[in-house]
Design a protein around this motif. Structure first.
Motif, mmCIF file in Angstrom:
data_model
loop_
_atom_site.group_PDB
_atom_site.id
_atom_site.type_symbol
_atom_site.label_atom_id
_atom_site.label_comp_id
_atom_site.label_asym_id
_atom_site.label_seq_id
_atom_site.Cartn_x
_atom_site.Cartn_y
_atom_site.Cartn_z
ATOM 1 N N MET A 136 -48.418 30.635 9.647
ATOM 2 C CA MET A 136 -48.616 29.996 8.361
ATOM 3 C C MET A 136 -47.494 28.991 8.078
ATOM 4 O O MET A 136 -47.751 27.913 7.564
ATOM 5 C CB MET A 136 -48.690 31.089 7.281
ATOM 6 C CG MET A 136 -48.952 30.543 5.920
ATOM 7 S SD MET A 136 -50.615 29.873 5.856
ATOM 8 C CE MET A 136 -50.824 29.697 4.149
ATOM 9 N N THR A 137 -46.274 29.396 8.414
ATOM 10 C CA THR A 137 -45.133 28.514 8.195
ATOM 11 C C THR A 137 -45.246 27.267 9.060
ATOM 12 O O THR A 137 -44.939 26.157 8.607
ATOM 13 C CB THR A 137 -43.817 29.253 8.507
ATOM 14 O OG1 THR A 137 -43.773 30.437 7.721
ATOM 15 C CG2 THR A 137 -42.621 28.402 8.190
ATOM 16 N N ALA A 138 -45.696 27.442 10.291
ATOM 17 C CA ALA A 138 -45.840 26.298 11.196
ATOM 18 C C ALA A 138 -46.872 25.312 10.651
ATOM 19 O O ALA A 138 -46.689 24.089 10.752
ATOM 20 C CB ALA A 138 -46.243 26.788 12.587
ATOM 21 N N LEU B 78 -47.605 24.787 7.455
ATOM 22 C CA LEU B 78 -46.979 24.093 6.317
ATOM 23 C C LEU B 78 -45.988 23.028 6.794
ATOM 24 O O LEU B 78 -45.929 21.933 6.233
ATOM 25 C CB LEU B 78 -46.285 25.098 5.402
ATOM 26 C CG LEU B 78 -47.216 26.014 4.600
ATOM 27 C CD1 LEU B 78 -46.410 27.035 3.825
ATOM 28 C CD2 LEU B 78 -48.100 25.217 3.681
ATOM 29 N N VAL B 79 -45.234 23.332 7.833
ATOM 30 C CA VAL B 79 -44.292 22.362 8.386
ATOM 31 C C VAL B 79 -45.057 21.176 8.974
ATOM 32 O O VAL B 79 -44.671 20.013 8.783
ATOM 33 C CB VAL B 79 -43.382 23.029 9.445
ATOM 34 C CG1 VAL B 79 -42.586 21.990 10.208
ATOM 35 C CG2 VAL B 79 -42.468 24.051 8.785
ATOM 36 N N LEU B 80 -46.150 21.438 9.658
ATOM 37 C CA LEU B 80 -46.966 20.374 10.229
ATOM 38 C C LEU B 80 -47.560 19.490 9.137
ATOM 39 O O LEU B 80 -47.513 18.259 9.235
ATOM 40 C CB LEU B 80 -48.079 20.977 11.098
ATOM 41 C CG LEU B 80 -49.021 19.970 11.747
ATOM 42 C CD1 LEU B 80 -48.254 19.092 12.726
ATOM 43 C CD2 LEU B 80 -50.156 20.692 12.427
ATOM 44 N N VAL B 81 -48.096 20.065 8.088
ATOM 45 C CA VAL B 81 -48.662 19.290 6.984
ATOM 46 C C VAL B 81 -47.574 18.463 6.309
ATOM 47 O O VAL B 81 -47.771 17.283 6.008
ATOM 48 C CB VAL B 81 -49.378 20.218 5.974
ATOM 49 C CG1 VAL B 81 -49.741 19.474 4.700
ATOM 50 C CG2 VAL B 81 -50.613 20.844 6.605
ATOM 51 N N ALA B 82 -46.415 19.049 6.088
ATOM 52 C CA ALA B 82 -45.308 18.318 5.460
ATOM 53 C C ALA B 82 -44.864 17.154 6.344
ATOM 54 O O ALA B 82 -44.590 16.057 5.836
ATOM 55 C CB ALA B 82 -44.138 19.268 5.195
ATOM 56 N N ALA B 83 -44.821 17.361 7.649
ATOM 57 C CA ALA B 83 -44.425 16.288 8.563
ATOM 58 C C ALA B 83 -45.445 15.157 8.540
ATOM 59 O O ALA B 83 -45.067 13.974 8.527
ATOM 60 C CB ALA B 83 -44.273 16.830 9.981
#
Length: 58
Positions: free
Chosen positions: A1-3, A5-10
């Motif tokens: 899930m964290t990965a 969110l990091v991908l979407v933010a990037a």
């Protein structure tokens, strides 16, 4: 899930960075360099010539 969110933010950061790099809108519609639009002028001349011929045939 964290990965995820990091991908979407990037992706959001990269898209925003790319949008800010784009030049602003042109000074006049249809002209990116401020030069007159010769294609538009030719088109208008052609349309005027056709309209003149059509009016002459009435």
């Amino acid at each position: 899930m964290t990965a995820l969110l990091v991908l979407v933010a990037a992706v959001v950061v990269v898209l925003e960075w790319n949008r800010r790099r784009q030049p602003g809108p042109p000074d006049r519609p249809g002209s990116r360099s401020g030069l007159p639009d010769r294609d538009r002028d030719r088109l208008l001349d052609d349309l005027r010539a056709v309209a003149d011929r059509a009016c002459a045939n009435w």
